[in-house]
Write an enzyme that holds these catalytic residues in place. Sequence first.
Site, PDB file in Angstrom:
ATOM      1  CD  GLU A 114      -2.007  17.269  21.433  1.00 14.21           C
ATOM      2  OE1 GLU A 114      -1.836  17.527  20.253  1.00 14.21           O
ATOM      3  OE2 GLU A 114      -2.726  16.318  21.818  1.00 14.21           O
TER       4      GLU A 114
ATOM      5  CD  GLU B 112      -1.714  10.124  21.553  1.00 15.12           C
ATOM      6  OE1 GLU B 112      -0.593  10.487  21.142  1.00 15.12           O
ATOM      7  OE2 GLU B 112      -2.780  10.679  21.211  1.00 15.12           O
TER       8      GLU B 112
ATOM      9  CB  CYS C 157      -3.777  28.895   6.901  1.00 15.09           C
ATOM     10  SG  CYS C 157      -2.562  29.963   7.653  1.00 15.09           S
TER      11      CYS C 157
ATOM     12  CG  HIS D 183      19.182   4.759  34.235  1.00 15.80           C
ATOM     13  ND1 HIS D 183      20.295   4.208  34.828  1.00 15.80           N
ATOM     14  CD2 HIS D 183      18.456   3.713  33.775  1.00 15.80           C
ATOM     15  CE1 HIS D 183      20.252   2.890  34.716  1.00 15.80           C
ATOM     16  NE2 HIS D 183      19.129   2.563  34.078  1.00 15.80           N
TER      17      HIS D 183
ATOM     18  CG  ASN E 237      -2.590  26.524   4.194  1.00 12.23           C
ATOM     19  OD1 ASN E 237      -1.739  26.725   5.068  1.00 12.23           O
ATOM     20  ND2 ASN E 237      -3.146  25.350   3.993  1.00 12.23           N
ATOM     21  N   GLY E 238       0.353  28.213   3.574  1.00 10.18           N
ATOM     22  CA  GLY E 238       1.677  27.708   3.194  1.00 10.18           C
ATOM     23  C   GLY E 238       2.728  28.761   3.507  1.00 10.18           C
TER      24      GLY E 238
ATOM     25  CD1 TRP F 233      -1.783  27.698  14.305  1.00  9.85           C
ATOM     26  CD2 TRP F 233       0.090  27.794  13.095  1.00  9.85           C
ATOM     27  NE1 TRP F 233      -0.767  27.182  15.061  1.00  9.85           N
ATOM     28  CE2 TRP F 233       0.404  27.222  14.352  1.00  9.85           C
ATOM     29  CE3 TRP F 233       1.128  27.961  12.174  1.00  9.85           C
ATOM     30  CZ2 TRP F 233       1.686  26.829  14.701  1.00  9.85           C
ATOM     31  CZ3 TRP F 233       2.414  27.557  12.521  1.00  9.85           C
ATOM     32  CH2 TRP F 233       2.672  26.995  13.769  1.00  9.85           C
TER      33      TRP F 233
ATOM     34  NE  ARG G 251      -6.804  23.713   6.931  1.00  4.52           N
ATOM     35  CZ  ARG G 251      -6.331  22.588   6.421  1.00  4.52           C
ATOM     36  NH1 ARG G 251      -6.984  21.470   6.603  1.00  4.52           N
ATOM     37  NH2 ARG G 251      -5.212  22.569   5.751  1.00  4.52           N
TER      38      ARG G 251
ATOM     39  CE  LYS H 114      -4.401  13.839  22.287  1.00  4.67           C
ATOM     40  NZ  LYS H 114      -3.797  13.162  21.207  1.00  4.67           N
TER      41      LYS H 114
ATOM     42  CE  LYS I  42      -7.828  16.762  13.737  1.00  4.04           C
ATOM     43  NZ  LYS I  42      -7.128  16.216  14.898  1.00  4.04           N
TER      44      LYS I  42
HETATM   45  C1  G6P Z   1      -0.658  18.132  14.700  1.00  4.16           C
HETATM   46  C2  G6P Z   1      -1.889  17.666  15.459  1.00  4.16           C
HETATM   47  C3  G6P Z   1      -1.635  16.300  16.082  1.00  4.16           C
HETATM   48  C4  G6P Z   1      -1.198  15.314  15.030  1.00  4.16           C
HETATM   49  C5  G6P Z   1       0.023  15.813  14.253  1.00  4.16           C
HETATM   50  C6  G6P Z   1       0.307  14.964  13.035  1.00  4.16           C
HETATM   51  O1  G6P Z   1       0.378  18.428  15.582  1.00  4.16           O
HETATM   52  O2  G6P Z   1      -2.236  18.612  16.455  1.00  4.16           O
HETATM   53  O3  G6P Z   1      -2.825  15.848  16.699  1.00  4.16           O
HETATM   54  O4  G6P Z   1      -0.888  14.098  15.633  1.00  4.16           O
HETATM   55  O5  G6P Z   1      -0.234  17.138  13.761  1.00  4.16           O
HETATM   56  O6  G6P Z   1      -0.753  15.099  12.141  1.00  4.16           O
HETATM   57  P1  G6P Z   1      -1.186  14.043  11.058  1.00  4.16           P
HETATM   58  O7  G6P Z   1      -2.364  14.673  10.376  1.00  4.16           O
HETATM   59  O8  G6P Z   1      -0.012  13.900  10.122  1.00  4.16           O
HETATM   60  O9  G6P Z   1      -1.518  12.784  11.744  1.00  4.16           O
END
Ligand code: G6P
Length: 612
Positions: free
Chosen positions: A491, A484, A2, A507, A102-103, A76, A27, A488, A607
């Site tokens: 996502e 990672e 949000c 395994h 937001n929250g 969101w 956001r 990526k 994000k």
């Molecule tokens: C969300 C984002 C990720 C990020 C994670 C942690 O899921 O989409 O890209 O790694 O939050 O966020 P931070 O701001 O704590 O690194």
Amino acid sequence: MCGIVGYTGKQAAVPILLNGLERLEYRGYDSAGVAVVSPEKGLQIEKCKGRLQVLRDKLAALPPLTGSTGLGHTRWATHGEPNDVNSHPHVSQNGQVAVVHNGIIENYVEIKEFLLHKGVAFRSDTDSEVVAQLLEYTFNNCADIMDAVYQVLDRLEGAYALGILCVDAPDTLIAARKDAPLLLGYGDGESFIASDATAIIAHTRDVAYMEDGEVAVLTADGIRVYDEYRRPIEKEHHLIEWDVSAAEKGGYAHFMFKEIMEQPEALRRTISPRLRDGEIVFDELSLTDEDLRRFDRLYIVACGSSYHVGMVGKYDLERFLRMPVEVCLASEFRYSEPLVDDRSLVIVISQSGETLDSLAALRKAKSLGGYILSIVNVVGSSIARESDSVLYTWAGPEIAVATTKAYSTQLALLTMLGLYMARRLGRADSAEYAAVTAELALLPEKLQTVLASADAYQYLASLYFNRDCVFFIGRNLDYALGLEGSLKLKEISYIHSESYAAGELKHGTISLIEQGTLVVALATYGPLFDKAVSNIVEVKARGAEVVALTTDSLRDRMEKIATHTLSVPDTHPALQPNLGVVPLQLFAYYIALQRGCDIDKPKNLAKSVTVE
Ligand code: G6P
């Protein structure tokens, strides 16, 4: 999670709010809305499900909403599906107040029942609407809107950043914060609130970060801030160091691509000021020698990609420091019984500095006596403020939901921190120290050469974009790197992918390998190259097509084995993931591009995750 923006001044509020929302859309993007208030027309609100563009189109077809005080919100969804009614701003029954939130209001059910009993009619399924309704109800029974705000805040449980408009004060904006980010912007004859600085940077770089419990009253003439007991307080001002161009695409098709390309510069900004004459220097660290000697255990706590940075860091830091390092998901850590005490160093990694689980984990570790050192990108964020020491990654604003340059800078900083601590503790091998610091200085340049091979990643993406399952395998640092790479890919392209420690394949996972399965094999970690080769041979024998990533010096050997080989320049093994991650970012990017995905705003994600 949000986005909130608010404006009060002399200009028309709506265009400023919409531009602010555009920068906050990362956001949350399942609905958007604006509210303005004016003495002539009272509260005017438009909101709808969908991206900001849907709201823009809707507004363009209507007579303009007039007013110089207003609020905007991009959502969101947590409580109540994304639809027009559940979108913010929420308006009270008799239209006296409008609220953006937001929250999560944890006791909203109880408040809602109370208000329903009093005959208040609700429109939405959200927790946020109770704030608007309770405010109006309370306001009707007290003299002053600020009295009502304080009474309402007293009743709310949970997390909130709130923006409030009231028809009785059409030139005033009220803001409140607890456990969700909100900053104040000081303009010339105008004042702002925003979830982050990107939303208002086009108007002012002079900001103050609200603290939990604070309430702000904004007018065109300035901002007054009060603490939780309604005592006036002076806020410390901060100057945002970057400008509006840093938060714009600047000719790139996507923020993600722009941010991938910005990595050499981001690394330079993060590394160079902390590298002097071959020595790692952290002027900002307040750790004493006594603190350092006291630590017998190190925790790294984070979420998402930041957690993956910790996974890489564990290998490097344990080796440098000869100290146990535990890497914990913040969402697990906060509800576990970690063995943190005053001999523990707890490193919290977060790009946004606002991830609620990471913040809660930080508070838990602090309450147990741990020393909190955070690695954060957003200056003045909650995690930064609540830490004993902060190391900022100078990556600049990161807008794409999938992180790239923040990951890279976090990784470099964590490795530097490990080596720095080892040096101060007298545990660093001086030859290795010299080798790593020399390579650190070269990292931005080497990364530039990796970016120059973007065509190779694009070509591979064109071969494999229609797969529905991909496996990443690797050992040691390459295993952590694969986590990672796999994240990526899933996502942003929505391809199911898994990352495995290559030695674990036999395994179980190997049963999933069949003719044509795509395996991305990471073999950049020189000491275990031969082991990686054995695993590649195993999956190939079962029909896998293997895209292998190795270093330039090992490329010839790999080309004889893998279906396709990519390579990055050689560097010290501790830093190799910093180069290795870039082809994985670009591979994911180009695959998502081929699949026509919304790369900067993948479905269901946000994000900055400020809810549990
Ligand atoms: C969300 C984002 C990720 C990020 C994670 C942690 O899921 O989409 O890209 O790694 O939050 O966020 P931070 O701001 O704590 O690194």
